[in-house]
Design an enzyme around this catalytic site. Structure first.
Site, PDB file in Angstrom:
ATOM      1  N   ASN A   1       9.024   5.689   4.723  1.00  0.00           N
ATOM      2  CA  ASN A   1      10.387   6.225   4.688  1.00  0.00           C
ATOM      3  C   ASN A   1      10.458   7.614   5.326  1.00  0.00           C
ATOM      4  OD1 ASN A   1      10.866   4.028   2.753  1.00  0.00           O
ATOM      5  ND2 ASN A   1       9.700   5.358   1.386  1.00  0.00           N
TER       6      ASN A   1
ATOM      7  N   HIS B   1       3.563   6.419  11.499  1.00  0.00           N
ATOM      8  CA  HIS B   1       4.814   5.662  11.633  1.00  0.00           C
ATOM      9  C   HIS B   1       5.992   6.569  11.985  1.00  0.00           C
ATOM     10  CE1 HIS B   1       4.277   1.454  10.792  1.00  0.00           C
ATOM     11  NE2 HIS B   1       3.844   1.597   9.554  1.00  0.00           N
TER      12      HIS B   1
ATOM     13  N   HIS C   1      -1.793   6.279   8.447  1.00  0.00           N
ATOM     14  CA  HIS C   1      -0.934   5.167   8.891  1.00  0.00           C
ATOM     15  C   HIS C   1       0.540   5.494   8.659  1.00  0.00           C
ATOM     16  CE1 HIS C   1      -0.020   0.779   9.475  1.00  0.00           C
ATOM     17  NE2 HIS C   1       0.981   1.081   8.671  1.00  0.00           N
ATOM     18  N   GLU C   2       0.878   5.883   7.462  1.00  0.00           N
ATOM     19  CA  GLU C   2       2.282   6.140   7.144  1.00  0.00           C
ATOM     20  C   GLU C   2       2.794   7.352   7.921  1.00  0.00           C
ATOM     21  OE1 GLU C   2       3.463   3.666   5.790  1.00  0.00           O
ATOM     22  OE2 GLU C   2       1.645   2.871   4.878  1.00  0.00           O
TER      23      GLU C   2
ATOM     24  N   GLY D   1       0.801  -1.222   0.000  1.00  0.00           N
ATOM     25  CA  GLY D   1       0.000   0.000   0.000  1.00  0.00           C
ATOM     26  C   GLY D   1       0.833   1.270   0.000  1.00  0.00           C
TER      27      GLY D   1
HETATM   28  N1  TRP Z   1       5.796  -0.580   6.314  1.00  0.00           N
HETATM   29  C1  TRP Z   1       4.785  -0.582   5.296  1.00  0.00           C
HETATM   30  C2  TRP Z   1       3.502  -0.232   6.002  1.00  0.00           C
HETATM   31  O1  TRP Z   1       2.841  -1.010   6.574  1.00  0.00           O
HETATM   32  C3  TRP Z   1       4.644  -1.914   4.620  1.00  0.00           C
HETATM   33  C4  TRP Z   1       5.377  -2.088   3.321  1.00  0.00           C
HETATM   34  C5  TRP Z   1       5.357  -1.253   2.277  1.00  0.00           C
HETATM   35  C6  TRP Z   1       6.121  -3.207   2.905  1.00  0.00           C
HETATM   36  N2  TRP Z   1       6.047  -1.805   1.247  1.00  0.00           N
HETATM   37  C7  TRP Z   1       6.534  -2.980   1.597  1.00  0.00           C
HETATM   38  C8  TRP Z   1       6.485  -4.396   3.509  1.00  0.00           C
HETATM   39  C9  TRP Z   1       7.266  -3.912   0.892  1.00  0.00           C
HETATM   40  C10 TRP Z   1       7.229  -5.319   2.807  1.00  0.00           C
HETATM   41  C11 TRP Z   1       7.631  -5.087   1.511  1.00  0.00           C
HETATM   42  O2  TRP Z   1       3.164   0.879   6.103  1.00  0.00           O
HETATM   43 ZN    ZN Z   2       2.752   0.136   8.516  1.00  0.00          ZN
END
Ligand code: TRP
Ligand code: ZN
Length: 878
Positions: free
Chosen positions: A269, A305, A301-302, A265
């Protein structure tokens, strides 16, 4: 089955790294033929570590040169293999410079640095950074990053990375550069880079402490008009996190980039979130209301994080739920605050019960904190995300909102800048509350869905009502015996007049959170003058399967009277589930399925109840899905389940035609398509839900109604709602005409084309396997694009049960073909796609054999990815 254990990574083997990387300077020289990556790192040996050897992770890299402390090393002075570079002779401090050459344009796995259309972008979580340069690719190695990007200016005017831009300028040959510096140390999975020709939509946000933050969304120029909503969501998320968790944003810029080819999704970063285009671009013409809600949740959500994941990160990948479970919990609360709390809870529980419970009961069943893995990408699961969020929710229920907030404050403060574990999270919660959470931690360690059985007895003479509880948890892979869980069970008692009784245990409140800790327990309520009806597991206070032997009358009573909105809905679902299960039994014994008039009458009463909140009414009208009915079956008879549900839909459509039509007309508002407020969305959802039921009895009246809505729709929700109803009405010609019109109107829009594929692929009335194969050859489909794969193949295999599970087994061999083809290209997508075949134990003997045969066929392919291999080895019979 097969001894795969040697390839597993175990939590119990965790060791801190001998070296920390304090800082890294990266130079990317991007070209059409590939990219040169120069990495200069300063390392420091951990106190107490004695070794002078370092093994850096690296995959598919062409090593060009290595320097240690300024001195070039010859190939005899280091060793390289397929997955690492080993150097020796490191002192307490060391400077390493490595130059590698990579091929982003050939990277179809979409991990590491790759090209999506003409743009360069990265995806490093979980272990993609090792595909960029040799590094200690593990989350507990946190470094300061400085990144210089060089590229041709006309093709790549925009050059982005984490943090703040500190330098930029022109280079020879029409090239330019930008240098970025991230002031926060971070694990490499949070690294990001983007280079492209992109539109930038700008906004500003002032934080609670008065700091100004530049907000920027970068998208393809053609999507310039689809950025406003995500920006609005972002600002609301920033405010909410300040107000709800006291979390302020910490950089001067926050950027979001939309990318068309993306495995998941979105990705958090640091300062540079990268999003799957389908999770960020929005406009009412092209995006459904469900799409808007999804964008709101994912942007939040992002963003969330940044604290739960970035400032405080994971020690190792077994701790994934530390950031994901907590962040899902946070985004769910945000969505609940922005929209309807009850409706959000219903949607989340539906997902949990349908898909997470199925995962918990399948061959990949694992604890929220897994103990081992072969490929970490396989553990970005509903268990880690959704069940993980439930655990955080239970902690809040146990502690109360105030204490929970103190716990989160302590957690963020104590662990800021650290890489920690789920134990650290629970420890903070235990400390602020003084509660013993040691038994609670079993939720992180034990897999499987606990079952709670409840019985009641009433003693009129003693005026005493007693609830008897038992809990158990079925065996799951590697865990045959379980210890009892610590389960918060919110409950209440309803008197005959429909009122909820005050409960002594809850100081006179009407909901009491009973904490079940034993395998068996009894609770007595005194001074109860008549036998009450229990309302159990209010708000779905724990992720368990609860059973109590309600009569149909009691369920209707709860539906009408419970003070808990979730349980009112749930009572209705249980009633509908029972009706459907009886119809399935009728069909299996060769009888004609006849929908009970009592159910039809109850449904009619809902349609006529004008006091009900429309969004809630819409949820009450949803029949349990076939996927859910399959999940709760011992052996799922997909044909009977489909027929049963269709016959019930048809009975409703035929018998309640007038009531359905009235709800449709009352809620149809052709001109409010550009409104995305709660009221407008609820009306559209309700109207389209009613239209979907009406499609089960598709006479001329339904068809002209749906065609009219389709032709005059002023937003994608109405357009797609009508299209879906037409496609599912079983009228081929009518469906094809609408699909063709829709295609020619929207063929330029990738996100709408995903919907166009999904509507067809998921329709059991429309798409058989041949149709899906035809669509795979259509120019709207590309096997290299994960969204298209999910919309067409994924939808077919997960929603179109009767055709995917066709007794011929052709659906299974089709899926096996696709997994084999995809595995060489994109193992993450191949592995996810494979899931339905691994659930063979749910089906009859003949289908089981056919499914296993296909699993074996995939297994015999040479050069299987770890991703697919792990699923096969865990799901093939011994
Ligand atoms: N950290 C991401 C989220 O949940 C998840 C994610 C995005 C991811 N791209 C990925 C996990 C590629 C594994 C591989 O917000
Ligand atoms: Zn996440």
């Amino acid at each position: 089955m097969k001894e795969a254990s040697s390839n597993l990574v175990h939590l119990s083997d965790y060791q801190p790294s001998d070296f920390q990387i304090e800082s890294i300077q990266l130079i990317f020289r991007l070209f059409e033929e590939g990219a040169e990556v120069v990495s200069s790192m300063t390392l420091k040996r951990r106190k107490g570590a004695l070794v002078d050897v370092i093994k850096l992770d690296g995959e598919e890299l062409e090593l060009r040169s290595v320097k240690l402390d300024g001195k070039s090393l010859s190939p005899s002075e280091y060793s390289v293999d397929e997955e690492s570079l080993t150097l020796s002779g490191l002192g307490e401090k060391a400077e390493i410079e490595i130059s590698t050459w990579i091929k982003p344009q050939d990277n179809k796995r979409l991990e590491g640095l790759y090209k999506s259309a003409s743009m360069f972008c990265t995806q490093c979580e979980a272990e993609g950074f090792r595909r960029i340069t040799y590094y200690l690719d593990r989350p507990d190695v946190m470094a300061l990053f400085e990144t210089r990007i060089e590229a041709e200016k006309s093709r790549y005017p925009i050059l982005l990375s984490n943090g703040n831009p500190i330098d930029s300028g022109e280079l020879e040959g029409g090239r330019h550069f930008v240098t970025w510096q991230d002031p926060f140390p971070k694990p490499c999975y949070l690294f990001a880079l983007v280079a492209g020709d992109l539109h930038c939509q700008k906004d500003r946000f002032t934080t609670c402490n008065g700091r100004d933050v530049d907000l920027q969304i970068y998208v393809d120029h053609k999507n310039a008009d689809k950025c406003d909503y995500a920006l609005d969501c972002l600002k609301r998320s920033m405010t909410w996190d300040e107000q709800t968790y006291g979390r302020e944003y910490d950089l001067d810029i926050f950027m979001i980039v939309a990318v068309d080819d993306f495995n998941m999704g979105a990705m958090e970063n640091k300062g540079l979130n990268i999003f799957n285009s389908s999770c960020v671009l929005a406009k009412t013409d092209t995006t459904t209301d469900a799409g808007y809600q999804r964008i709101e949740a994912i942007v939040a959500h992002e963003y969330f994080h940044n604290w739960s994941g970035n400032r405080v990160t994971c020690r190792d990948w077994f701790q994934l739920s530390l950031k994901e479970g907590f962040t899902v919990f946070r985004d769910a609360e945000f969505s609940a605050d922005m929209n309807s709390r009850e409706v959000k809870r219903i949607e989340d529980v539906n997902l949990l019960r349908t898909a997470q419970f199925a995962e918990d009961a399948g061959p990949m069943s694992h604890p929220v904190r897994p103990a081992s893995y072969m490929e970490i990408s396989n553990f970005y699961t509903l268990t880690v995300y959704e069940k993980g969020a439930e655990l955080v929710g239970m902690l809040r229920t146990l502690l109360g909102a105030e204490s929970f907030r103190k716990g989160s404050d302590l957690y963020f403060e104590r662990h800021d800048g650290q890489a920690v574990t789920t134990d650290d999270f629970v420890a903070a919660m235990a400390e602020v509350s003084g509660r013993d959470l040691s038994q609670f931690k079993l939720w992180y360690e034990q897999s499987g869905t606990p079952q709670v059985h409840v019985r009641s007895s009433y003693d009129a003479a003693a005026q005493r009502y007693v609830l008897h509880f038992t809990q158990s948890c079925p065996p799951t892979p590697g865990q045959s015996e379980k210890q009892p869980f610590h389960i918060p069970l919110a409950l209440g008692l309803l008197a005959k007049d429909g009122t909820s009784l005050p409960l002594a245990q809850a100081n006179g409140e009407r909901t009491w959170v009973y904490e079940l800790r034993e395998a068996e327990a009894t609770v007595s309520f005194d001074g109860i003058s008549q036998e009450p009806v229990p309302s159990l597991l209010r708000g779905f206070s724990a992720p368990v399967k609860l059973s109590y032997d309600y009569s149909d009358e009691q369920l209707l009573f709860l539906m009408a009277n419970d003070i808990d909105g979730f349980n009112r809905w749930d009572a209705g679902q249980l009633l509908a589930t029972r009706v459907l299960q009886r119809l399935v039994a009728n069909i299996q014994s060769g009888e004609r399925p006849v929908a009970p008039t009592s159910f039809i009458r109850a449904f009619d009463a809902l349609l006529k109840d004008t006091r009900l909140d429309k969004a809630m009414l819409c949820k009450l009208l949803m029949l349990p899905t076939e996927s859910y009915l399959i999940e709760i079956s011992e052996v799922a008879d997909v044909d009977a389940i489909h027929e049963a549900r269709e016959s019930l839909r048809k009975a409703l459509a035929v018998n309640l035609h007038a009531s359905l039509l009235k709800v449709y007309v009352d809620n149809h508002d052709a001109d409010s398509g550009n409104r995305i407020d709660g009221e407008a969305m609820a009306k559209r959802a309700l109207k389209n839900a009613v239209l979907a039921i009406m499609s089960a009895d598709s006479g001329a009246e339904f068809t002209s109604l749906a065609e009219q809505q389709f032709a005059s729709a002023s937003c994608m929700t109405d357009s797609l709602g009508a299209l879906s109803a037409l496609v599912n009405s079983g009228q081929r010609g009518v469906a094809e005409t609408a699909l063709a019109a829709f295609y020619s109107r929207w063929e330029q829009d990738a996100q709408v084309m995903e919907q166009w594929l999904a509507v067809q692929a998921s329709s059991q009335h429309f798409a058989d396997l041949d149709k899906v194969k035809t669509l795979m050859a259509h120019r709207a489909f590309q096997l290299s694009n994960p969204n298209k794969v999910r919309s067409l193949i994924g939808m077919f295999c997960n929603q179109n049960h009767t055709h995917f599970h066709h007794v011929s087994g052709q659906g299974y061999s089709f899926l096996a073909d696709q997994v084999i083809a995809l595995d060489d290209m994109n193992p993450q997508v191949a592995s996810r796609l494979l899931t339905p075949l691994t659930r063979w134990r749910k089906y009859d003997e003949a289908r089981q054999q056919l499914m296993i045969e296909q699993l074996r066929r995939i297994y015999s392919k040479d050069k299987l990815s770890k991703d697919v291999r792990e699923l096969l080895e865990k799901s093939l019979p011994d």
